[in-house]
Scaffold this active site. Sequence first.
Site, PDB file in Angstrom:
ATOM      1  N   LYS A  91     -20.780  -6.914   8.356  1.00  0.00           N
ATOM      2  CA  LYS A  91     -19.872  -6.581   7.258  1.00  0.00           C
ATOM      3  C   LYS A  91     -19.293  -5.159   7.419  1.00  0.00           C
ATOM      4  O   LYS A  91     -18.080  -4.950   7.351  1.00  0.00           O
ATOM      5  CB  LYS A  91     -20.629  -6.714   5.939  1.00  0.00           C
ATOM      6  CG  LYS A  91     -19.953  -6.131   4.738  1.00  0.00           C
ATOM      7  CD  LYS A  91     -18.709  -6.906   4.349  1.00  0.00           C
ATOM      8  CE  LYS A  91     -17.906  -6.116   3.353  1.00  0.00           C
ATOM      9  NZ  LYS A  91     -17.202  -6.900   2.409  1.00  0.00           N
ATOM     10  N   CYS A 135     -13.349  -1.238  -1.105  1.00  0.00           N
ATOM     11  CA  CYS A 135     -14.239  -1.480   0.041  1.00  0.00           C
ATOM     12  C   CYS A 135     -14.091  -0.472   1.173  1.00  0.00           C
ATOM     13  O   CYS A 135     -15.051   0.228   1.502  1.00  0.00           O
ATOM     14  CB  CYS A 135     -14.010  -2.877   0.583  1.00  0.00           C
ATOM     15  SG  CYS A 135     -14.588  -4.139  -0.540  1.00  0.00           S
TER      16      CYS A 135
HETATM   17  C1  UDX Z   1     -10.915  -5.478   2.398  1.00  0.00           C
HETATM   18  C2  UDX Z   1     -11.146  -6.479   3.530  1.00  0.00           C
HETATM   19  O1  UDX Z   1      -9.883  -6.971   3.993  1.00  0.00           O
HETATM   20  C3  UDX Z   1     -12.046  -7.607   3.052  1.00  0.00           C
HETATM   21  O2  UDX Z   1     -12.327  -8.477   4.122  1.00  0.00           O
HETATM   22  C4  UDX Z   1     -13.353  -7.005   2.529  1.00  0.00           C
HETATM   23  O3  UDX Z   1     -14.219  -7.986   2.061  1.00  0.00           O
HETATM   24  C5  UDX Z   1     -13.052  -6.005   1.435  1.00  0.00           C
HETATM   25  O4  UDX Z   1     -12.152  -5.001   1.922  1.00  0.00           O
HETATM   26  P1  UDX Z   1      -9.352  -5.328   0.256  1.00  0.00           P
HETATM   27  O5  UDX Z   1      -9.958  -3.995   0.018  1.00  0.00           O
HETATM   28  O6  UDX Z   1      -9.225  -6.264  -0.893  1.00  0.00           O
HETATM   29  O7  UDX Z   1     -10.173  -6.117   1.382  1.00  0.00           O
HETATM   30  O8  UDX Z   1      -7.868  -5.084   0.789  1.00  0.00           O
HETATM   31  P2  UDX Z   1      -7.078  -5.178   2.159  1.00  0.00           P
HETATM   32  O9  UDX Z   1      -6.026  -6.196   2.027  1.00  0.00           O
HETATM   33  O10 UDX Z   1      -7.962  -5.275   3.318  1.00  0.00           O
HETATM   34  O11 UDX Z   1      -6.347  -3.735   2.183  1.00  0.00           O
HETATM   35  C6  UDX Z   1      -7.091  -2.538   2.137  1.00  0.00           C
HETATM   36  C7  UDX Z   1      -6.173  -1.351   2.166  1.00  0.00           C
HETATM   37  O12 UDX Z   1      -5.551  -1.218   3.437  1.00  0.00           O
HETATM   38  C8  UDX Z   1      -5.034  -1.397   1.155  1.00  0.00           C
HETATM   39  O13 UDX Z   1      -4.884  -0.118   0.570  1.00  0.00           O
HETATM   40  C9  UDX Z   1      -3.831  -1.754   1.977  1.00  0.00           C
HETATM   41  O14 UDX Z   1      -2.641  -1.241   1.439  1.00  0.00           O
HETATM   42  C10 UDX Z   1      -4.158  -1.082   3.301  1.00  0.00           C
HETATM   43  N1  UDX Z   1      -3.509  -1.685   4.483  1.00  0.00           N
HETATM   44  C11 UDX Z   1      -3.813  -2.969   4.841  1.00  0.00           C
HETATM   45  C12 UDX Z   1      -2.647  -0.936   5.279  1.00  0.00           C
HETATM   46  O15 UDX Z   1      -2.372   0.240   4.988  1.00  0.00           O
HETATM   47  N2  UDX Z   1      -2.104  -1.506   6.409  1.00  0.00           N
HETATM   48  C13 UDX Z   1      -2.401  -2.775   6.776  1.00  0.00           C
HETATM   49  O16 UDX Z   1      -1.873  -3.208   7.820  1.00  0.00           O
HETATM   50  C14 UDX Z   1      -3.269  -3.540   5.976  1.00  0.00           C
END
Ligand code: UDX
Length: 442
Positions: free
Chosen positions: A206, A262
């Site tokens: 994880k 997360c």
């Molecule tokens: C994440 C993981 O994807 C998930 O598998 C885990 O269980 C929990 O953490 P989450 O926090 O809901 O999920 O959001 P995610 O869609 O992963 O985006 C996290 C952050 O990264 C956001 O702030 C998003 O804006 C940013 N991000 C994401 C980017 O800046 N660029 C990207 O290409 C993707």
Amino acid sequence: MKVGVIGTGYVGLIQAVGLASFNHEVIGVDIDTSKIEKLKRGISPLHEEGLEEVLKKHVNKNLIFSADYNLLKNTDVIFLCVGTPQDKDGKANLSFLFDAAENLKRVLDKKEEYIIVTKSTVPVGTNRKLKEIFKGFNVKVVSNPEFLREGKALYDFYNPDRIVLGFENEKDEKLKDILVNSIYKPFKEKNVPFVITNLETAELIKYASNAFLATKISFINEIAKLCDKVNANVKKVAEGMGLDPRIGKAFLNAGIGWGGSCFPKDVKALIKQFEENNIEPILIKATDIVNEKQLEYFLEKIENYYKDLKERTFAVLGLAFKPNTDDLRESRGIKLIEKLIEKKVKVKGFDYVEKARENARSYFSLKENLIYGYNVVILDDLYETVKKVDGIIITVEDDKFNSENWQKIASLVKEKVIFDGRNILNKENIESLGFKYFGVGI
Ligand code: UDX
């Protein structure tokens, strides 16, 4: 099967509702009675696409909610889904988890067999500690981390890429049978891969997954800075890189960095685990530093354009940490608003998600420094938000921005300037309306 779920936050509620839809008998327990009251009426306390519909279908049938741990006594499998937030020193705070375990211990029957499954993200070694807590009980401990993305959590529950199961004894066929062929039977039927391993490995999968994704984003964010200097386009760089299947295109969107419930806490907690084991976490630390600096870099772009920010008014579009969620935890948008306010700027904030706007209103009104209340206003309408502003700042990667009437927006703003912190808008279209457009690396 009779299933218990402790904690009805993002992870627990999805798990409870999801397992109810697999026809298990589910009891969701939470110490927060106001949440339980809402859930009993089929109202979801959090914004998550499709969740309330499935909740309403099963609640008070094969899905019940209660604040009473005693109901867990007659369950076979109990999922621990409480939060493990960041402690002051960056470590994962396990007090909610251990409190839940102690509460559970008080009600379990020493003569009965139970399976206790940890879904909460916990540092390596935590499940062994849980086993110790349940010494003298007939309890098997399992690590089963979740990989749900907020905003798409229910979709992710039904469509997992893999199910990770960490056992005390990897060869425990009886345990495997219960979890794979019973609890998660629909996934088995859909040929979802199961990774069965020991407790420590499952716990680490994880953290390693989240840290890797965060590193991917920080990597492209660093490249974006160079793109800005050398007339390269980071979107094309990412496209060109991502077509290589060894790299893949996901999580290569440059912008103002990652936030959320997360990545920030898990990256920090992983750093701590390295340090506790006397290993220098060189790469993961850099991932974190790049992310912190990315927001500063973006703010510098804004400052460089206006020279003096004082008394300016900006529309900040995006309050939650990403689209389709009400979650403000470690939101880049909120961080940016705070930094702007320190620079004596006025902010008009907007988010497409109503609950995100509500959460932002209470967040800023609860701030000790009343100056926030005076300098930030959260509006319900995007067009009202952009009226007479010196610039528009986009902080979430919501494609809905592209369907807005930008001609109308152009007529409402004081100055036609856009800082697109997520590279989400079509630059050419926006520039053709006379806007000055600043993205990150494009
Ligand atoms: C994440 C993981 O994807 C998930 O598998 C885990 O269980 C929990 O953490 P989450 O926090 O809901 O999920 O959001 P995610 O869609 O992963 O985006 C996290 C952050 O990264 C956001 O702030 C998003 O804006 C940013 N991000 C994401 C980017 O800046 N660029 C990207 O290409 C993707």
